[in-house]
Motif scaffolding. Structure first.
Motif, PDB file in Angstrom:
ATOM      1  N   ASP A 212       0.877  -1.163   0.028  1.00 53.92           N
ATOM      2  CA  ASP A 212       0.015  -0.140  -0.045  1.00 53.92           C
ATOM      3  C   ASP A 212       0.876   1.216   0.056  1.00 53.92           C
ATOM      4  OD1 ASP A 212      -2.091  -1.618   0.163  1.00 53.92           O
ATOM      5  OD2 ASP A 212      -2.615  -1.362   2.260  1.00 53.92           O
ATOM      6  N   LEU A 213       2.049   1.146   0.432  1.00 56.20           N
ATOM      7  CA  LEU A 213       2.926   2.390   0.446  1.00 56.20           C
ATOM      8  C   LEU A 213       4.417   2.033   0.368  1.00 56.20           C
ATOM      9  CD1 LEU A 213       2.602   5.438   1.126  1.00 56.20           C
ATOM     10  CD2 LEU A 213       3.177   5.100   3.376  1.00 56.20           C
ATOM     11  N   PRO A 214       4.776   1.475  -0.955  1.00 54.07           N
ATOM     12  CA  PRO A 214       6.219   1.094  -1.095  1.00 54.07           C
ATOM     13  C   PRO A 214       7.297   2.203  -0.821  1.00 54.07           C
ATOM     14  CG  PRO A 214       5.129   1.614  -3.127  1.00 54.07           C
ATOM     15  CD  PRO A 214       3.715   1.702  -2.028  1.00 54.07           C
ATOM     16  N   GLY A 215       6.659   3.470  -0.775  1.00 55.58           N
ATOM     17  CA  GLY A 215       7.660   4.660  -0.375  1.00 55.58           C
ATOM     18  C   GLY A 215       7.746   4.960   1.265  1.00 55.58           C
ATOM     19  N   GLY A 216       7.168   4.143   1.980  1.00 51.28           N
ATOM     20  CA  GLY A 216       6.930   4.481   3.408  1.00 51.28           C
ATOM     21  C   GLY A 216       8.339   4.751   4.102  1.00 51.28           C
ATOM     22  N   ARG A 217       8.613   5.650   5.120  1.00 47.37           N
ATOM     23  CA  ARG A 217       9.845   5.743   5.796  1.00 47.37           C
ATOM     24  C   ARG A 217       9.825   5.896   7.198  1.00 47.37           C
ATOM     25  NH1 ARG A 217      14.840   7.039   4.191  1.00 47.37           N
ATOM     26  NH2 ARG A 217      15.975   7.569   5.745  1.00 47.37           N
ATOM     27  N   LEU A 218       8.674   6.555   7.772  1.00 49.93           N
ATOM     28  CA  LEU A 218       8.366   6.515   9.034  1.00 49.93           C
ATOM     29  C   LEU A 218       7.236   5.312   9.563  1.00 49.93           C
ATOM     30  CD1 LEU A 218       9.057   7.463  12.132  1.00 49.93           C
ATOM     31  CD2 LEU A 218       7.325   9.407  11.456  1.00 49.93           C
ATOM     32  N   GLY A 219       7.381   4.630  10.529  1.00 47.25           N
ATOM     33  CA  GLY A 219       6.256   3.810  10.762  1.00 47.25           C
ATOM     34  C   GLY A 219       5.981   3.776  12.523  1.00 47.25           C
ATOM     35  N   PHE A 220       4.898   3.437  12.853  1.00 50.38           N
ATOM     36  CA  PHE A 220       4.442   3.346  14.185  1.00 50.38           C
ATOM     37  C   PHE A 220       3.685   1.949  14.366  1.00 50.38           C
ATOM     38  CE2 PHE A 220       4.123   7.900  12.955  1.00 50.38           C
ATOM     39  CZ  PHE A 220       4.533   8.707  14.214  1.00 50.38           C
ATOM     40  N   LEU A 221       4.585   0.982  15.190  1.00 55.94           N
ATOM     41  CA  LEU A 221       4.250   0.028  15.483  1.00 55.94           C
ATOM     42  C   LEU A 221       3.826  -0.653  16.969  1.00 55.94           C
ATOM     43  CD1 LEU A 221       4.114  -3.143  14.566  1.00 55.94           C
ATOM     44  CD2 LEU A 221       6.579  -3.490  15.121  1.00 55.94           C
ATOM     45  N   TYR A 222       2.600  -0.962  17.144  1.00 53.76           N
ATOM     46  CA  TYR A 222       2.225  -1.358  18.605  1.00 53.76           C
ATOM     47  C   TYR A 222       1.837  -2.850  18.210  1.00 53.76           C
ATOM     48  CZ  TYR A 222       2.027   3.557  18.685  1.00 53.76           C
ATOM     49  OH  TYR A 222       2.449   4.995  18.442  1.00 53.76           O
ATOM     50  N   ALA A 223       2.316  -3.524  19.588  1.00 47.70           N
ATOM     51  CA  ALA A 223       2.088  -4.945  19.760  1.00 47.70           C
ATOM     52  C   ALA A 223       1.382  -5.345  20.961  1.00 47.70           C
ATOM     53  CB  ALA A 223       3.356  -5.619  19.683  1.00 47.70           C
ATOM     54  N   THR A 224       0.510  -6.243  21.077  1.00 49.02           N
ATOM     55  CA  THR A 224      -0.059  -6.683  22.370  1.00 49.02           C
ATOM     56  C   THR A 224       1.177  -7.393  23.244  1.00 49.02           C
ATOM     57  OG1 THR A 224      -0.652  -8.807  21.325  1.00 49.02           O
ATOM     58  CG2 THR A 224      -2.417  -6.973  21.472  1.00 49.02           C
ATOM     59  N   ASP A 225       0.844  -7.630  24.686  1.00 51.83           N
ATOM     60  CA  ASP A 225       1.638  -8.202  25.352  1.00 51.83           C
ATOM     61  C   ASP A 225       2.192  -9.434  25.220  1.00 51.83           C
ATOM     62  OD1 ASP A 225       2.836  -8.300  28.189  1.00 51.83           O
ATOM     63  OD2 ASP A 225       1.295  -9.625  28.748  1.00 51.83           O
ATOM     64  N   ALA A 226       1.116 -10.291  24.517  1.00 54.50           N
ATOM     65  CA  ALA A 226       1.435 -11.629  24.092  1.00 54.50           C
ATOM     66  C   ALA A 226       2.746 -11.577  23.111  1.00 54.50           C
ATOM     67  CB  ALA A 226       0.271 -12.275  23.217  1.00 54.50           C
ATOM     68  N   LEU A 227       3.089 -10.552  22.466  1.00 52.31           N
ATOM     69  CA  LEU A 227       4.413 -10.618  21.563  1.00 52.31           C
ATOM     70  C   LEU A 227       5.288  -9.728  22.244  1.00 52.31           C
ATOM     71  CD1 LEU A 227       2.195 -10.150  18.066  1.00 52.31           C
ATOM     72  CD2 LEU A 227       3.263 -12.188  19.227  1.00 52.31           C
ATOM     73  N   ALA A 228       5.299  -9.464  23.258  1.00 48.76           N
ATOM     74  CA  ALA A 228       6.500  -8.785  24.208  1.00 48.76           C
ATOM     75  C   ALA A 228       7.706  -9.037  24.143  1.00 48.76           C
ATOM     76  CB  ALA A 228       5.861  -8.383  25.440  1.00 48.76           C
ATOM     77  N   ASP A 229       7.758 -10.608  24.485  1.00 43.62           N
ATOM     78  CA  ASP A 229       9.095 -10.967  24.533  1.00 43.62           C
ATOM     79  C   ASP A 229       9.730 -11.442  23.147  1.00 43.62           C
ATOM     80  OD1 ASP A 229       7.298 -13.171  23.854  1.00 43.62           O
ATOM     81  OD2 ASP A 229       7.828 -14.400  25.412  1.00 43.62           O
ATOM     82  N   ARG A 230       9.039 -11.171  22.017  1.00 45.73           N
ATOM     83  CA  ARG A 230       9.499 -11.262  20.584  1.00 45.73           C
ATOM     84  C   ARG A 230       9.569 -10.091  19.874  1.00 45.73           C
ATOM     85  NH1 ARG A 230      10.268 -17.023  19.343  1.00 45.73           N
ATOM     86  NH2 ARG A 230      11.699 -15.966  18.079  1.00 45.73           N
ATOM     87  N   LEU A 231       9.401  -8.838  20.527  1.00 41.74           N
ATOM     88  CA  LEU A 231       9.296  -7.583  19.794  1.00 41.74           C
ATOM     89  C   LEU A 231      10.502  -7.217  18.879  1.00 41.74           C
ATOM     90  CD1 LEU A 231       7.495  -5.339  19.570  1.00 41.74           C
ATOM     91  CD2 LEU A 231       8.571  -3.881  21.373  1.00 41.74           C
ATOM     92  N   GLU A 232      11.614  -7.540  19.425  1.00 43.41           N
ATOM     93  CA  GLU A 232      12.783  -7.379  18.593  1.00 43.41           C
ATOM     94  C   GLU A 232      12.961  -8.190  17.319  1.00 43.41           C
ATOM     95  OE1 GLU A 232      17.888  -7.113  19.283  1.00 43.41           O
ATOM     96  OE2 GLU A 232      16.404  -7.687  20.924  1.00 43.41           O
ATOM     97  N   ASP A 233      12.557  -9.377  17.553  1.00 41.52           N
ATOM     98  CA  ASP A 233      12.221 -10.173  15.989  1.00 41.52           C
ATOM     99  C   ASP A 233      11.053  -9.797  15.174  1.00 41.52           C
ATOM    100  OD1 ASP A 233      14.327 -12.160  16.933  1.00 41.52           O
ATOM    101  OD2 ASP A 233      12.929 -13.180  18.295  1.00 41.52           O
ATOM    102  N   VAL A 234      10.082  -9.298  15.732  1.00 41.68           N
ATOM    103  CA  VAL A 234       9.086  -8.785  15.092  1.00 41.68           C
ATOM    104  C   VAL A 234       9.317  -7.583  14.508  1.00 41.68           C
ATOM    105  CG1 VAL A 234       6.690  -7.695  15.409  1.00 41.68           C
ATOM    106  CG2 VAL A 234       7.084  -9.817  16.524  1.00 41.68           C
ATOM    107  N   LEU A 235       9.975  -6.554  14.964  1.00 39.05           N
ATOM    108  CA  LEU A 235      10.469  -5.429  14.380  1.00 39.05           C
ATOM    109  C   LEU A 235      11.324  -5.666  13.265  1.00 39.05           C
ATOM    110  CD1 LEU A 235      10.700  -2.355  14.203  1.00 39.05           C
ATOM    111  CD2 LEU A 235      12.629  -2.362  16.000  1.00 39.05           C
ATOM    112  N   ALA A 236      12.440  -6.609  13.380  1.00 43.23           N
ATOM    113  CA  ALA A 236      13.116  -7.069  12.314  1.00 43.23           C
ATOM    114  C   ALA A 236      12.408  -7.386  11.161  1.00 43.23           C
ATOM    115  CB  ALA A 236      14.401  -7.820  13.011  1.00 43.23           C
ATOM    116  N   VAL A 237      11.647  -8.407  11.310  1.00 44.14           N
ATOM    117  CA  VAL A 237      10.822  -8.652  10.244  1.00 44.14           C
ATOM    118  C   VAL A 237       9.993  -7.895   9.346  1.00 44.14           C
ATOM    119  CG1 VAL A 237       9.073 -10.587   9.231  1.00 44.14           C
ATOM    120  CG2 VAL A 237      10.851 -11.190  11.037  1.00 44.14           C
ATOM    121  N   VAL A 238       9.238  -6.925  10.025  1.00 47.08           N
ATOM    122  CA  VAL A 238       8.386  -5.935   9.845  1.00 47.08           C
ATOM    123  C   VAL A 238       9.282  -5.108   8.985  1.00 47.08           C
ATOM    124  CG1 VAL A 238       6.802  -3.794  10.318  1.00 47.08           C
ATOM    125  CG2 VAL A 238       6.574  -6.125  11.606  1.00 47.08           C
TER     126      VAL A 238
END
Length: 379
Positions: free
Chosen positions: A35-61
């Motif tokens: 939807d936005l191939p030129g995106g540069r700034l992102g806001f990412l919010y995760a539920t507590d269930a993913l808190a311990d994998r947030l670093e991995d989630v961020l890398a993939v996203v």
């Protein structure tokens, strides 16, 4: 310089098992990239269930979406297309802002910290808005926010992370323990709003006798007597129920709250002494402090939220997206099930993308609040 009207992309991914974090991150990233191939700034919010994998989630996203810079946080619940609690979920907004239109605020753990690259940008920029996230365990959050607001000149909004697995934030990378976020320059159209979720009862009064958090007299009368009048209480057995819905508000200095503004700090009653006619509140009070009573219930909260949203929307010609930070005591606890609070946002703002979290405390104008909803619109 010309105003910027950024293109926006939104994505939400909801699963059933925390081990699905990789698939959720890929799903989110692919939608943003499409939807936005030129995106540069992102806001990412995760539920507590993913808190311990947030670093991995961020890398993939980050890899899949192509969006370079990310800020965000963890919450016991997130807001996206709807409200999500108690399950693995992600919500994200991406903007195609040019690099000189914003700067990330790295993890600040003490007042007076201004990294060299941020200071250099501030020397030539006039940020209008800051979106910030903070760790509720950080004892100096208020001081850090005040210093950042003074140094940058930006109006700071955001929230304190909430969770049981972790309280991490995102500021280019996963961080915790302090304050982080992003400052957005004045070429981007923004509008903000603060919803207290309550309505004033009566006029502004003055504490005429007080000690620490105990109010003995208001306008020269026993404090409990004044409270009972505001709450409509006539019998002692009604006091407990009244204390749950009638609270004490303290106008913030220079806010205009005494003339009908809505910038004030709301505090619960923490004790009642019928024999001595005093009340205790979750706030330090000194003789001479101004205060008034407010009532919080579902109908009042809905009316007040709708009015705030309408004001914020009127501040922008065409709002494109929003970030929303709501107290954990709001959401289904105040407005009811079925993403009722998110539905109110949609009814008033239209079907624009919204992302955010349910917080341990909310930030508006660099101040810490509770039981509030804080909105930032981008247009």
């Amino acid at each position: 310089m010309a105003q910027i009207a950024p293109a926006v992309a939104f994505a939400q991914a909801v699963g059933t098992d925390p081990t699905e974090w990789g698939a959720l991150a890929v799903e989110l990233g692919e939608k943003l990239a499409r939807d936005l191939p030129g995106g540069r700034l992102g806001f990412l919010y995760a539920t507590d269930a993913l808190a311990d994998r947030l670093e991995d989630v961020l890398a993939v996203v980050k890899r899949v979406s192509g969006v370079a810079d990310w800020v965000g946080s963890v919450g016991l619940g997130i807001l996206g297309a709807d409200e999500v609690f108690d399950t693995p979920a992600l919500a994200a907004l991406a903007l195609d802002l040019p690099r000189d239109a914003y700067r990330l605020v790295p993890n600040l753990t003490a007042p007076g910290e201004t990294p060299a690259d941020l200071a250099a940008w501030l020397a030539g920029a006039k940020p209008r808005l800051g979106i910030v996230h903070a760790d509720p365990r950080c004892a100096s959050v208020s001081e850090i926010l005040g210093d950042l607001a003074e140094t940058s000149g930006a109006f700071l909004v955001g929230g304190l992370s909430s969770g049981e697995k972790g309280l991490a934030q995102i500021a280019g990378k996963v961080v915790d323990e302090g304050v982080s976020g992003v400052l957005i320059g004045d070429r981007v159209g923004v509008s903000v709003g603060l919803s207290q979720g309550c309505v004033p009862v009566g006029k502004v009064l003055r504490a005429t006798a007080a000690e620490d958090n105990i109010i003995l007299a208001i306008d020269g009368r026993p404090a409990l007597e004044v409270f009972k009048e505001a709450a409509g209480v006539s019998h002692a057995h009604e006091l407990r129920a009244a204390a749950a819905t009638t609270l004490v508000a303290f106008p913030t200095p220079g806010s205009g709250a005494e003339k009908g503004g809505n910038d004030y700090l709301v505090r619960h009653l923490t004790g009642i002494d019928p024999e001595r006619g005093l009340i205790a509140v979750g706030h330090s009070v000194e003789p001479g402090d101004r205060l008034f009573f407010v009532r919080r219930d579902r109908a009042a909260a809905k009316r007040e939220l709708e009015a705030m949203l309408a004001r914020a929307k009127a501040g922008l010609e065409r709002p494109k997206a929003g970030l929303y930070f709501s107290c954990l005591a709001r959401g289904p606890n105040m407005f009811g099930p079925g993403s009722a609070e998110r539905a109110i946002l949609r009814e008033t703002l239209g079907d624009i993308p919204i992302a955010g979290i349910f917080c341990n405390g909310e930030i508006s104008n660099a101040r810490l609040y509770g039981y509030t909803g804080v909105l930032a619109l981008v247009g």
